[in-house]
Design a protein around this motif. Structure first.
Motif, PDB file in Angstrom:
ATOM      1  N   ASN A   1       0.835  -1.199   0.000  1.00  0.00           N
ATOM      2  CA  ASN A   1       0.000   0.000   0.000  1.00  0.00           C
ATOM      3  C   ASN A   1       0.876   1.257   0.000  1.00  0.00           C
ATOM      4  OD1 ASN A   1      -2.456  -1.431   0.053  1.00  0.00           O
ATOM      5  ND2 ASN A   1      -2.269  -1.700   2.256  1.00  0.00           N
ATOM      6  N   ALA A   2       1.710   1.382  -1.017  1.00  0.00           N
ATOM      7  CA  ALA A   2       2.706   2.455  -1.070  1.00  0.00           C
ATOM      8  C   ALA A   2       2.078   3.845  -1.061  1.00  0.00           C
ATOM      9  CB  ALA A   2       3.587   2.283  -2.306  1.00  0.00           C
ATOM     10  N   ILE A   3       0.983   4.033  -1.761  1.00  0.00           N
ATOM     11  CA  ILE A   3       0.360   5.360  -1.809  1.00  0.00           C
ATOM     12  C   ILE A   3      -0.268   5.709  -0.463  1.00  0.00           C
ATOM     13  CG2 ILE A   3      -1.495   6.724  -2.860  1.00  0.00           C
ATOM     14  CD1 ILE A   3      -0.790   5.284  -5.496  1.00  0.00           C
ATOM     15  N   ILE A   4      -0.903   4.752   0.157  1.00  0.00           N
ATOM     16  CA  ILE A   4      -1.481   4.989   1.484  1.00  0.00           C
ATOM     17  C   ILE A   4      -0.357   5.282   2.480  1.00  0.00           C
ATOM     18  CG2 ILE A   4      -2.850   4.006   3.363  1.00  0.00           C
ATOM     19  CD1 ILE A   4      -4.444   4.703   0.794  1.00  0.00           C
TER      20      ILE A   4
ATOM     21  N   GLU B   1     -13.037   7.882   1.569  1.00  0.00           N
ATOM     22  CA  GLU B   1     -13.316   6.467   1.340  1.00  0.00           C
ATOM     23  C   GLU B   1     -14.765   6.293   0.906  1.00  0.00           C
ATOM     24  OE1 GLU B   1     -11.452   3.476   2.500  1.00  0.00           O
ATOM     25  OE2 GLU B   1      -9.697   4.542   3.238  1.00  0.00           O
ATOM     26  N   THR B   2     -14.954   5.500  -0.138  1.00  0.00           N
ATOM     27  CA  THR B   2     -16.275   5.041  -0.528  1.00  0.00           C
ATOM     28  C   THR B   2     -16.198   3.525  -0.573  1.00  0.00           C
ATOM     29  OG1 THR B   2     -15.805   5.100  -2.899  1.00  0.00           O
ATOM     30  CG2 THR B   2     -16.708   7.123  -1.920  1.00  0.00           C
ATOM     31  N   GLU B   3     -17.275   2.874  -0.868  1.00  0.00           N
ATOM     32  CA  GLU B   3     -17.252   1.413  -0.918  1.00  0.00           C
ATOM     33  C   GLU B   3     -16.196   0.895  -1.893  1.00  0.00           C
ATOM     34  OE1 GLU B   3     -17.572  -2.376  -0.147  1.00  0.00           O
ATOM     35  OE2 GLU B   3     -18.556  -0.838   1.030  1.00  0.00           O
ATOM     36  N   PRO B   4     -16.163   1.381  -3.136  1.00  0.00           N
ATOM     37  CA  PRO B   4     -15.156   0.792  -4.021  1.00  0.00           C
ATOM     38  C   PRO B   4     -13.791   1.479  -4.030  1.00  0.00           C
ATOM     39  CG  PRO B   4     -16.719   2.069  -5.310  1.00  0.00           C
ATOM     40  CD  PRO B   4     -17.162   2.130  -3.866  1.00  0.00           C
ATOM     41  N   TYR B   5     -13.683   2.737  -3.515  1.00  0.00           N
ATOM     42  CA  TYR B   5     -12.453   3.500  -3.725  1.00  0.00           C
ATOM     43  C   TYR B   5     -11.922   4.177  -2.466  1.00  0.00           C
ATOM     44  CZ  TYR B   5     -14.013   3.223  -8.585  1.00  0.00           C
ATOM     45  OH  TYR B   5     -14.434   2.775  -9.800  1.00  0.00           O
TER      46      TYR B   5
ATOM     47  N   PRO C   1     -10.242  13.365  -9.751  1.00  0.00           N
ATOM     48  CA  PRO C   1      -9.770  12.634  -8.573  1.00  0.00           C
ATOM     49  C   PRO C   1      -9.055  11.339  -8.951  1.00  0.00           C
ATOM     50  CG  PRO C   1     -12.082  13.271  -8.331  1.00  0.00           C
ATOM     51  CD  PRO C   1     -11.696  13.526  -9.751  1.00  0.00           C
ATOM     52  N   LEU C   2      -8.025  11.013  -8.173  1.00  0.00           N
ATOM     53  CA  LEU C   2      -7.322   9.736  -8.295  1.00  0.00           C
ATOM     54  C   LEU C   2      -7.733   8.859  -7.132  1.00  0.00           C
ATOM     55  CD1 LEU C   2      -3.746  10.982  -9.194  1.00  0.00           C
ATOM     56  CD2 LEU C   2      -5.394   9.909 -10.736  1.00  0.00           C
ATOM     57  N   ALA C   3      -7.894   7.578  -7.416  1.00  0.00           N
ATOM     58  CA  ALA C   3      -8.353   6.671  -6.373  1.00  0.00           C
ATOM     59  C   ALA C   3      -7.719   5.292  -6.530  1.00  0.00           C
ATOM     60  CB  ALA C   3      -9.875   6.545  -6.428  1.00  0.00           C
ATOM     61  N   ILE C   4      -7.716   4.570  -5.436  1.00  0.00           N
ATOM     62  CA  ILE C   4      -7.299   3.173  -5.435  1.00  0.00           C
ATOM     63  C   ILE C   4      -8.580   2.355  -5.406  1.00  0.00           C
ATOM     64  CG2 ILE C   4      -6.072   1.364  -4.174  1.00  0.00           C
ATOM     65  CD1 ILE C   4      -4.567   3.786  -2.779  1.00  0.00           C
ATOM     66  N   HIS C   5      -8.740   1.474  -6.385  1.00  0.00           N
ATOM     67  CA  HIS C   5      -9.899   0.578  -6.391  1.00  0.00           C
ATOM     68  C   HIS C   5      -9.621  -0.504  -5.347  1.00  0.00           C
ATOM     69  CE1 HIS C   5     -12.810  -2.412  -7.694  1.00  0.00           C
ATOM     70  NE2 HIS C   5     -13.443  -1.410  -8.303  1.00  0.00           N
ATOM     71  N   LYS C   6     -10.441  -0.561  -4.323  1.00  0.00           N
ATOM     72  CA  LYS C   6     -10.172  -1.450  -3.189  1.00  0.00           C
ATOM     73  C   LYS C   6     -10.146  -2.926  -3.580  1.00  0.00           C
ATOM     74  CE  LYS C   6     -12.111   1.645   0.284  1.00  0.00           C
ATOM     75  NZ  LYS C   6     -13.205   1.826   1.243  1.00  0.00           N
ATOM     76  N   ALA C   7     -10.999  -3.342  -4.490  1.00  0.00           N
ATOM     77  CA  ALA C   7     -11.071  -4.760  -4.854  1.00  0.00           C
ATOM     78  C   ALA C   7      -9.898  -5.206  -5.717  1.00  0.00           C
ATOM     79  CB  ALA C   7     -12.393  -5.049  -5.571  1.00  0.00           C
ATOM     80  N   THR C   8      -9.444  -4.337  -6.627  1.00  0.00           N
ATOM     81  CA  THR C   8      -8.397  -4.742  -7.570  1.00  0.00           C
ATOM     82  C   THR C   8      -7.028  -4.154  -7.247  1.00  0.00           C
ATOM     83  OG1 THR C   8      -8.792  -2.871  -9.052  1.00  0.00           O
ATOM     84  CG2 THR C   8     -10.112  -4.876  -9.431  1.00  0.00           C
ATOM     85  N   GLY C   9      -6.998  -3.066  -6.475  1.00  0.00           N
ATOM     86  CA  GLY C   9      -5.747  -2.382  -6.173  1.00  0.00           C
ATOM     87  C   GLY C   9      -5.297  -1.435  -7.265  1.00  0.00           C
ATOM     88  N   GLU C  10      -6.052  -1.339  -8.356  1.00  0.00           N
ATOM     89  CA  GLU C  10      -5.690  -0.465  -9.463  1.00  0.00           C
ATOM     90  C   GLU C  10      -5.814   1.009  -9.080  1.00  0.00           C
ATOM     91  OE1 GLU C  10      -7.042  -2.533 -13.542  1.00  0.00           O
ATOM     92  OE2 GLU C  10      -8.663  -2.249 -12.087  1.00  0.00           O
ATOM     93  N   ILE C  11      -4.977   1.825  -9.702  1.00  0.00           N
ATOM     94  CA  ILE C  11      -5.063   3.275  -9.549  1.00  0.00           C
ATOM     95  C   ILE C  11      -5.889   3.774 -10.729  1.00  0.00           C
ATOM     96  CG2 ILE C  11      -3.795   5.440  -9.371  1.00  0.00           C
ATOM     97  CD1 ILE C  11      -3.247   3.329  -7.122  1.00  0.00           C
TER      98      ILE C  11
END
Length: 123
Positions: free
Chosen positions: A50-53, A79-83, A93-103
């Protein structure tokens, strides 16, 4: 890349203010402010993947701007459910997709719509 390696790399390429002697007054400070990464006194334990976090939680990157990319303050991680939203690419906005880890880059008017895929993971 880990957050610590990223911070070290940015700090190593940041020039000294004395290198700006032929620039207009104030230019050096504006330029250097956009490369500033501060240390935080209270650190949060974050998993290496979780480098960005880790970067936003353990370093002050609120002024850091790399081309068209910028970061939120750690207390502004939304934080939202998916991001998990951590920054911006210009107005988007830039986000991390929680399920896939994609930016991903999200539509500024619809926080459920992906505009583009930026990276496959936080590394």
């Amino acid at each position: 890349m880990t957050a610590a390696k990223f911070v070290t790399a940015i700090r190593e390429i940041t020039p000294d203010e004395s290198k700006f002697t032929k620039m207009p007054e104030g230019f050096a400070q504006i330029y250097l402010d956009e490369l500033f990464i501060g240390n935080k006194s209270i650190l949060t334990n974050v998993e290496p993947e979780n480098a960005i976090i880790d970067l936003t939680s353990n370093y002050d990157v609120s002024k850091l701007t790399i081309m068209i990319f910028s970061f939120n303050k750690s207390n502004e991680l939304k934080e939202t459910e998916p991001y998990t939203f951590f920054g911006r690419r210009e107005a988007f906005p830039l986000a991390i997709h929680k399920a896939t880890g994609e930016i991903v880059e999200i539509d500024w008017a619809d926080d459920e719509r992906v505009v583009s895929y930026i990276a496959k993971d936080q590394q």
